[in-house]
Design a protein around this motif. Structure first.
Motif, mmCIF file in Angstrom:
data_model
loop_
_atom_site.group_PDB
_atom_site.id
_atom_site.type_symbol
_atom_site.label_atom_id
_atom_site.label_comp_id
_atom_site.label_asym_id
_atom_site.label_seq_id
_atom_site.Cartn_x
_atom_site.Cartn_y
_atom_site.Cartn_z
ATOM 1 N N TYR A 17 18.966 65.207 58.615
ATOM 2 C CA TYR A 17 17.771 66.035 58.561
ATOM 3 C C TYR A 17 16.806 65.728 59.704
ATOM 4 N N SER A 18 16.615 64.456 59.986
ATOM 5 C CA SER A 18 15.655 64.072 61.032
ATOM 6 C C SER A 18 16.162 62.875 61.816
ATOM 7 N N MET A 19 15.567 62.683 62.994
ATOM 8 C CA MET A 19 15.909 61.558 63.862
ATOM 9 C C MET A 19 14.615 61.074 64.516
ATOM 10 N N ALA A 20 14.324 59.803 64.300
ATOM 11 C CA ALA A 20 13.085 59.215 64.835
ATOM 12 C C ALA A 20 11.856 60.012 64.389
ATOM 13 N N GLY A 21 11.908 60.497 63.159
ATOM 14 C CA GLY A 21 10.769 61.222 62.598
ATOM 15 C C GLY A 21 10.701 62.687 62.947
ATOM 16 N N ASN A 22 11.579 63.157 63.795
ATOM 17 C CA ASN A 22 11.588 64.567 64.184
ATOM 18 C C ASN A 22 12.810 65.269 63.600
ATOM 19 N N ARG A 23 12.599 66.502 63.175
ATOM 20 C CA ARG A 23 13.707 67.253 62.583
ATOM 21 C C ARG A 23 14.778 67.521 63.633
ATOM 22 N N ILE A 24 16.039 67.349 63.235
ATOM 23 C CA ILE A 24 17.151 67.544 64.162
ATOM 24 C C ILE A 24 17.277 69.031 64.509
ATOM 25 N N PRO A 25 17.267 69.394 65.788
ATOM 26 C CA PRO A 25 17.383 70.807 66.182
ATOM 27 C C PRO A 25 18.787 71.351 65.918
ATOM 28 N N GLU A 26 18.878 72.663 65.761
ATOM 29 C CA GLU A 26 20.167 73.292 65.456
ATOM 30 C C GLU A 26 21.196 73.067 66.555
ATOM 31 N N ASN A 27 20.756 72.963 67.806
ATOM 32 C CA ASN A 27 21.707 72.844 68.913
ATOM 33 C C ASN A 27 22.136 71.403 69.178
ATOM 34 N N TYR A 28 21.734 70.483 68.300
ATOM 35 C CA TYR A 28 22.120 69.079 68.486
ATOM 36 C C TYR A 28 23.455 68.808 67.791
ATOM 37 N N ASN A 29 24.401 68.300 68.541
ATOM 38 C CA ASN A 29 25.692 67.880 67.997
ATOM 39 C C ASN A 29 26.302 69.032 67.172
ATOM 40 N N ASN A 30 26.669 68.777 65.917
ATOM 41 C CA ASN A 30 27.286 69.833 65.096
ATOM 42 C C ASN A 30 26.326 70.355 64.030
ATOM 43 N N GLN A 31 25.022 70.209 64.268
ATOM 44 C CA GLN A 31 24.041 70.637 63.279
ATOM 45 C C GLN A 31 24.148 72.132 62.958
ATOM 46 N N SER A 32 24.369 72.949 63.964
ATOM 47 C CA SER A 32 24.477 74.390 63.756
ATOM 48 C C SER A 32 25.663 74.726 62.854
ATOM 49 N N ASP A 33 26.765 74.016 63.025
ATOM 50 C CA ASP A 33 27.945 74.254 62.183
ATOM 51 C C ASP A 33 27.650 73.898 60.730
ATOM 52 N N TYR A 34 26.945 72.798 60.531
ATOM 53 C CA TYR A 34 26.544 72.428 59.178
ATOM 54 C C TYR A 34 25.724 73.549 58.531
ATOM 55 N N LEU A 35 24.731 74.024 59.252
ATOM 56 C CA LEU A 35 23.815 75.020 58.700
ATOM 57 C C LEU A 35 24.532 76.327 58.356
ATOM 58 N N LYS A 36 25.524 76.707 59.154
ATOM 59 C CA LYS A 36 26.254 77.943 58.884
ATOM 60 C C LYS A 36 27.145 77.825 57.644
ATOM 61 N N ARG A 37 27.577 76.612 57.337
ATOM 62 C CA ARG A 37 28.469 76.409 56.190
ATOM 63 C C ARG A 37 27.715 76.328 54.864
ATOM 64 N N ILE A 38 26.443 75.963 54.915
ATOM 65 C CA ILE A 38 25.709 75.647 53.694
ATOM 66 C C ILE A 38 25.610 76.810 52.704
ATOM 67 N N PRO A 39 25.298 78.053 53.121
ATOM 68 C CA PRO A 39 25.213 79.134 52.115
ATOM 69 C C PRO A 39 26.487 79.315 51.301
ATOM 70 N N ASP A 40 27.641 79.295 51.963
ATOM 71 C CA ASP A 40 28.902 79.461 51.242
ATOM 72 C C ASP A 40 29.167 78.284 50.303
ATOM 73 N N LEU A 41 28.803 77.079 50.730
ATOM 74 C CA LEU A 41 29.007 75.912 49.876
ATOM 75 C C LEU A 41 28.103 75.957 48.648
ATOM 76 N N ILE A 42 26.880 76.420 48.826
ATOM 77 C CA ILE A 42 25.988 76.589 47.677
ATOM 78 C C ILE A 42 26.577 77.604 46.704
ATOM 79 N N ASN A 43 27.067 78.730 47.224
ATOM 80 C CA ASN A 43 27.676 79.747 46.362
ATOM 81 C C ASN A 43 28.876 79.188 45.604
ATOM 82 N N ASP A 44 29.676 78.368 46.273
ATOM 83 C CA ASP A 44 30.848 77.766 45.646
ATOM 84 C C ASP A 44 30.425 76.902 44.464
ATOM 85 N N ALA A 45 29.394 76.074 44.665
ATOM 86 C CA ALA A 45 28.914 75.202 43.597
ATOM 87 C C ALA A 45 28.283 76.005 42.455
ATOM 88 N N VAL A 46 27.503 77.020 42.795
ATOM 89 C CA VAL A 46 26.868 77.854 41.773
ATOM 90 C C VAL A 46 27.924 78.531 40.905
#
Length: 207
Positions: A17-46
């Motif tokens: 979520y954050s690094m050195a107190g700052n929120r991790i930007p979407e373009n850092y490492n694989n953060q964007s991939d994580y964010l794109k997967r989350i809606p489908d994973l929430i739906n799966d759990a629901v």
């Protein structure tokens, strides 16, 4: 909890979520991939939670459903969100201002319910429904269609799935926590007393 809060909690569980107190930007490492997967994973759990441990009850008057005559039966088409009839409740019939459980109904496959033409009175079906799912890009304020305690469990499920290929140990710990929360969401078992109409027309028989 809303979508944004569940997403952020899942990322915090992964230290994503954050690094050195700052929120991790979407373009850092694989953060964007994580964010794109989350809606489908929430739906799966629901979907898993609301069709197992924490089902979603619904009441619907049959007069609101499409109906056609099939021989001496009236066939009603169940709504798209129909999952299964509520055990012990099934169909309620209003007769003389009283609510009665009736057992003269017949299921036809998963899409239809049949009632004899001669049955007078209003009929209300008690059933469990499928949840409403999130879209591809949910608004942060959208709330998953399940109970509040399930929202916290969902965050652990999402975090576990995101960690699956990166760290099997983290995945196992998070998924075990999800299953622990899921097991504690078992519905309370309770006895219900009421009246039921039998096929021979006698009323007021105690269940």
């Amino acid at each position: 909890m809303n979508y944004g809060q569940i997403r952020d909690l899942a990322l915090k569980l992964l230290d994503q979520y954050s690094m050195a107190g700052n929120r991790i930007p979407e373009n850092y490492n694989n953060q964007s991939d994580y964010l794109k997967r989350i809606p489908d994973l929430i739906n799966d759990a629901v979907m898993e939670i609301t069709t197992t441990n924490r089902k979603l009850p619904e009441l619907l008057n049959l007069s609101e459903l499409p109906c056609e005559e099939v021989g001496d039966q009236l066939r009603y088409e169940l709504p798209e969100n129909y999952f299964q009839l509520k055990s012990g409740g099934t169909v309620l019939k209003t007769t003389g201002g009283k609510w009665l459980h009736t057992n003269v109904v017949t299921m036809q496959g998963r899409a239809y319910i049949l009632i004899p033409k001669g049955e007078a009175g209003e009929h209300t079906v008690e059933y469990f429904r499928y949840p409403r799912l999130l879209g591809v890009k949910p608004e942060d304020r959208e709330v998953p269609d399940c109970d509040l305690d399930a929202h916290f469990a969902i965050a652990y499920y999402v975090a576990a799935q995101l960690a699956l290929h990166d760290d099997p140990y983290v995945y196992a710990a998070l998924y075990n926590k999800y299953e622990d929360k899921l097991s504690k969401m078992q519905p309370n078992v309770r006895a219900e007393a009421g009246t039921v109409e039998d096929r021979y027309g006698f009323y007021g028989v105690s269940e």
